[in-house]
Design an enzyme around this catalytic site. Structure first.
Site, short mmCIF file in Angstrom:
data_model
loop_
_atom_site.label_atom_id
_atom_site.label_comp_id
_atom_site.label_asym_id
_atom_site.label_seq_id
_atom_site.Cartn_x
_atom_site.Cartn_y
_atom_site.Cartn_z
N LEU A 691 17.63 -20.89 33.04
CA LEU A 691 18.15 -20.19 32.05
C LEU A 691 17.03 -18.81 31.56
O LEU A 691 17.54 -17.94 31.15
CB LEU A 691 18.56 -20.91 30.88
CG LEU A 691 19.66 -21.99 31.30
CD1 LEU A 691 19.86 -22.90 29.86
CD2 LEU A 691 20.90 -21.38 31.43
N GLY A 692 15.99 -19.34 31.64
CA GLY A 692 14.76 -18.22 31.22
C GLY A 692 13.44 -18.92 31.43
O GLY A 692 13.25 -20.09 31.59
N SER A 693 12.35 -17.98 31.43
CA SER A 693 11.12 -18.48 31.48
C SER A 693 10.11 -18.04 30.45
O SER A 693 10.27 -16.62 30.13
CB SER A 693 10.56 -18.25 32.85
OG SER A 693 9.39 -18.85 33.20
N GLY A 694 9.31 -18.61 29.96
CA GLY A 694 8.21 -17.97 29.05
C GLY A 694 6.76 -18.38 29.49
O GLY A 694 6.60 -19.03 30.47
N LYS A 718 13.86 -27.97 28.45
CA LYS A 718 12.54 -26.99 28.55
C LYS A 718 11.59 -27.62 29.43
O LYS A 718 10.98 -28.61 28.56
CB LYS A 718 12.15 -26.69 26.92
CG LYS A 718 10.87 -25.75 26.93
CD LYS A 718 10.56 -25.37 25.44
CE LYS A 718 9.55 -24.64 25.65
NZ LYS A 718 9.14 -24.09 24.05
N ASP A 824 7.30 -17.81 15.36
CA ASP A 824 7.74 -16.96 16.72
C ASP A 824 9.28 -16.53 16.45
O ASP A 824 10.08 -16.73 17.28
CB ASP A 824 7.42 -17.59 17.88
CG ASP A 824 7.53 -16.74 19.02
OD1 ASP A 824 7.31 -15.57 18.97
OD2 ASP A 824 7.62 -17.15 20.20
#
Length: 991
Positions: A691-694, A718, A824
């Site tokens: 779904l996404g990456s940080g 996560k 954040d």
């Protein structure tokens, strides 16, 4: 009815006095009817009659001549007429009598410092000879009578300060030609300052501070040729300081602090102020450099410029102010990077009378010059906290022998503490927390007999706690988050006035000294996360004022003393993860489910039902059914052990902070999950489920087995990138922040996994509730290949989402188990569920704040720079402490992004999104709002038929909200409550 009776009683008494006085005038041969002396006596007695109790006026009666009465002075020329009434500090209560207006020869009326109430009677305007009128320090209300300015042309001194007067400043006050001092401070006066006050050409002192005045400072004040003192602080004044102001050569003192003033000081600002002695400009919006011309104001002894946006270096010329006693430059953008930038510090050694030097919460960096030891021996306070200053404390610091307040906290100081610190015997406050000091704590600190507060937390101190440390009169000692070893000295009992003792997160061993029970005033005792053993000393039961006791994560054993239940003030008790045995008490703090934590003690039993402990042996039924109960008990114990292991894995290696959050509940209630289950749920962490990456982790879509409904199967997993610096800290921070938070607008945590993968590497993951509508970022900035029409949010939807986020922040900051700073807030961390309800997620940078008696303390996570560039508050760039104000700044940027459709991180904005909006609003909002919202703003109606003006007003309100939340000064940003109120009103209007 009581007031009516009082009125008629007063009236009747006055009538009798009038009849009596008239009879005296016509019957007494010694008194002429033309003298009107009896009229003065009558006026004084009438005044007395309006005072409910006036013990100091008891001798005011007809048995003695009124000229001899206390506070009364008569003249000699006009048949002993009253010329002065001095009743200041006479403890008078009641109203200011209008009868005083009959003292027609009165030149001085002083009723200051009493408890007088009601309004100022306009009848005082009849005192045409009056030169001095002092009604200050009372409780007077209402407006200032215009008659004072219209009639009292001889008035030289007027003091109405320290009351509750309201309304505007009467323009008639500018018609007093002889006025030299006008004092109206500490009232509730509103409106603008009348420019006509510049007509008072004899005016020397003008005090208007701490009212509710607004508007600009009149430029005409520069025409006052004799003005010496001008105080305008504590109002709502805006605009700049007029150029004419800097030419008032007679000025000795001025204050414009705590307003909304802006602008810069001109380079030659001080060239024409040779008599200036004090200036207070703090808590405004001034910016730019401090002029080098400040050296021309050679008489200056107080300079307060803090809480502004002054920038650049401090000019070395400031060292030529040889009379300087107080220099306050804290909370600014002033900086020092190179040694030459610190030249001002060396120059200040010429200021032999300097007592207060405050440079905290700014941008001073580099190495602190050794010249700090050569500052004035008169120095009382030195604080450079919340900067990035490095180096060590010079040995010669003991030269500052009169130092009382010493704060170097939250910097980058290194090295060991010099033993010479013990020579600063006048110290009563020393804060060195959050640096990198090392070595042993000097035993010479025991010489600081006047010390009240000592904070050495969050450093690298090692060795034993010096016994001598407890020879002071300290009320608060903080040694937490170091590497201290050995036992807690028995001599702690010497601190008879000790209120707070923090020693958590060290390596302290041995038993808790029983002598601690002699610290009768102790309120907060934190010894968690050490290796203490033995039992809890029963002497703790003597601490009747104890409020917080945390002994968790040690090796303590034995039974829990029942005496702790007798401590009526104790509202937080944490005994988790020790080796306690036996029955848990059920009274006092033990009866409050939210006040106590005891998990991780496998041999405890009994207690209240909310503790879910097995019954003690004395409570078990003694029959054949006992054999049936035993397996159940063993099963419960096994469950508790499993949950304890999970909690330990989540807490391991938590970043230290000054204190821990007041709640240490584990992940109890969340199902255990294994690494293999997560592999299966995400199809081996397949890229198709990514779904996404940080920076700290990647998020995968997953589907867990064994749930009761299809919707419950979907989760977001996560997975932490443990190879990246800070990832583990992010994991512990997120677990710590989320384990007790429950709110509709926060992402719900399902469980966590702390294990090893198939290669034997550490594995950490957090499992969240799945959000099918993705993030707000995805809706505001859709991918080019997505259908824009399907990813559009109308104005009502955007307002509703912003309101959801505001509710989340309000809960985090004000209503959760402990205040939490998210650190954040940004559009990618605002997630939308199936009903488009917004949920705030990603607490990897969060900090938990705990309010103690004197401090706002940070949580255990610390990962350097807080937040995301573009969203992060400007003070974070200076290394400042995370705060709720920082979240509000980020929220303000989120509002601007939501309305404009522009990313705060976009490099096309030379000076940032905020400045782009500020400039754009001068030309109308149509060109700066999101094009999907601005359709129709260039015409009379929008596509949906709504009026152009109505939609424009809503957009303007939203943009102003964003600007207000993202102001540079933290204290000027809106509160969550005000944000919710404003957004709720906008949303209601849109419905």
């Amino acid at each position: 009815m009581a007031r009516a009776m009082m009125f008629f009683s007063s009236f009747f008494f006055s009538l009798l006095l009038s009849i009596h006085s008239y009879a005296m005038i016509i019957s007494s041969p010694g008194r002429s009817s033309s003298s009107n002396g009896a009229g003065d006596e009558l006026a004084l007695l009438s005044f007395k009659s309006t005072l409910p109790s006036a013990l100091q006026l008891a001798s005011w009666n007809t048995s003695g001549h009124y000229c001899s009465w206390p506070g009364v002075a008569c003249g000699s020329r006009h048949l002993q007429r009253v010329v002065s009434l001095r009743l200041g500090s006479f403890n008078l209560s009641g109203h200011v009598s209008p009868f005083l207006g009959n003292l027609s020869f009165l030149r001085e009326l002083d009723l200051g410092d009493n408890q007088l109430v009601g309004q100022i009677p306009p009848e005082l305007g009849r005192l045409v000879r009056l030169q001095v009128l002092n009604l200050s320090y009372n409780q007077l209300q209402g407006e200032i009578p215009a008659e004072i300015g219209i009639s009292l042309k001889n008035l030289v001194y007027l003091n109405l300060g320290q009351n509750s007067l309201s309304g505007e400043i009467p323009p008639s006050l500018s018609e007093l030609p002889l006025m030299e001092q006008l004092t109206l401070y500490y009232n509730r006066l509103s409106g603008e300052i009348p420019p006509a006050l510049s007509n008072l050409t004899n005016l020397r002192v003008l005090h208007l501070d701490f009212n509710m005045l607004s508007g600009a400072i009149p430029s005409s004040f520069g025409l006052l040729p004799s003005l010496s003192r001008l105080t305008l602080g504590g109002n709502n004044l805006s605009g700049t300081i007029p150029d004419s102001f800097w030419n008032i050569s007679s000025l000795t003192s001025y204050s414009v602090q705590q307003n909304m003033l802006n602008g810069t000081m001109p380079p030659d600002a001080f060239s024409n102020l040779p008599n200036l002695q004090s200036m207070f400009m703090d808590h405004n919006f001034f910016h730019g450099p401090i002029p080098r011309s400040i050296a021309n104001a050679s008489e200056l002894w107080i300079v307060q410029l803090g809480s502004n946006s002054f920038s650049g270096i401090v000019p070395p010329e400031i060292g030529r102010l040889t009379n300087l006693q107080r220099l306050v430059l804290l909370e600014t953008l002033l900086e020092a990077k190179e040694p030459k930038d610190w030249e001002f510090f060396t120059a200040l050694t010429n200021c032999s009378q300097l007592q207060f030097l405050e440079l905290g919460v700014s941008r001073f960096g580099g190495i602190l010059p050794d010249s700090v030891s050569n500052l004035s021996t008169s120095l009382i306070q030195l604080n450079v906290n919340d900067n990035t200053i490095s180096g060590s404390i010079p040995d010669d610091i003991s030269n500052l022998k009169n130092l009382q307040y010493f704060d170097l906290s939250k910097n980058s100081f290194t090295g060991s503490l010099p033993s010479s610190l013990g020579n600063l015997t006048e110290l009563n406050y020393m804060n060195l927390e959050s640096n990198s000091f090392s070595g042993r704590i000097p035993s010479t600190l025991g010489n600081l007999g006047m010390l009240e507060l000592l904070v050495l937390s969050s450093n690298n101190f090692a060795g034993q706690v010096p016994v001598e440390l407890f020879n002071s009169t300290a009320v608060s000692v903080d040694l937490s988050y170091n590497n201290l070893e050995g036992s807690i000295p028995q001599e702690i009992s010497n601190l008879k006035g000790l209120i707070e003792f923090y020693a958590q997160w060290n390596k302290l061993s041995g038993e808790i000294p029983s002598t601690i029970g002699e610290c009768q005033l102790l309120q907060n005792l934190h010894l968690q996360n050490n290796i203490l053993n033995g039992t809890i000393p029963s002497s703790l039961g003597q601490l009747q004022g104890l409020e917080n006791l945390d002994l968790s994560n040690n090796n303590l054993s034995g039974e829990i003393p029942k005496l702790l239940g007798n401590l009526s003030m104790l509202y937080y008790l944490n005994l988790s993860f020790n080796n306690f045995v036996g029955q848990v008490p059920t009274f006092g703090v033990f009866a409050n489910a939210t006040a106590i934590s005891i998990q991780g003690n496998d041999m405890l039993c009994g207690g209240t039902p909310h503790m879910h402990l097995p019954p003690c042996s004395s409570q078990l039924p003694k029959n054949k059914h006992t054999l049936v109960v035993i397996p159940i008990v063993l099963s419960l114990v096994a469950t508790v052990v499993a949950l304890a292991l999970l909690y330990i894995m989540l807490r391991i290696r938590c970043k230290k902070s000054r204190t821990e959050t007041s709640s240490t509940t584990s992940m109890q209630g969340h199902p255990l999950i294994s690494y293999s289950q997560l592999v299966k749920a995400t199809d081996g962490f397949s890229s198709t489920n990514l779904l996404g990456s940080g920076a700290f982790g990647s998020v995968y879509r997953g589907e867990l087995d064994g749930q009761s409904s299809e919707s419950a199967n979907l989760v977001a997993v996560k997975v932490l990138k443990l190879q990246n610096p800070g990832a583990l800290k992010s994991f512990t921070a997120e677990c710590e922040a989320l384990r007790n938070l429950r709110h509709r607008n926060l992402v719900k945590i399902v469980t966590a996994c702390s294990s090893i993968d198939t290669r034997g590497n550490d594995f950490r993951a957090i499992v969240f509730e799945f959000m099918p509508n993705g993030s707000l970022e995805g809706w505001l900035h859709p991918d080019a290949n997505e259908e824009t029409e399907q990813r559009n949010l109308n104005i009502l939807e955007r307002v509703t989402i912003l309101l959801d986020v505001a509710y989340a922040l309000d809960y985090l900051h004000c209503h959760g188990p402990a205040p939490v700073v998210h650190c954040d807030i940004k559009s990618s961390n605002v997630l939308l569920d199936a009903d488009m309800v917004a949920h705030v997620g990603d607490f990897g940078l969060a900090r938990i704040l705990v309010e103690g008696n004197s401090f706002l303390q940070e949580s255990s996570s610390s990962i350097g720079f807080r937040g995301t560039i573009g969203y992060a508050a400007p003070e974070y760039g200076a290394g400042n402490t995370s705060s709720t104000h920082g979240d509000i700044y980020s929220y303000g940027m989120l509002v601007l992004e939501t309305v404009t459709g522009e990313r705060p991180t976009d490099s096309k904005f030379m000076h940032g999104l905020r400045e782009y909006v500020e400039l754009g609003m001068h030309d109308g909002v149509a060109d700066i709002v999101d094009t999907r919202l601005s359709l129709g703003l260039h015409t009379d109606t929008a596509a949906d038929g709504s009026s152009h003006k109505g939609r424009t007003d809503f957009l303007v309100s939203l943009l102003r909200l964003g600007l207000s939340c993202s102001q540079e000064m933290p204290s000027n940003r809106m509160s969550t409550g005000d944000i919710i109120k404003e957004l709720s009103a906008i949303r209601q209007s849109l419905l």
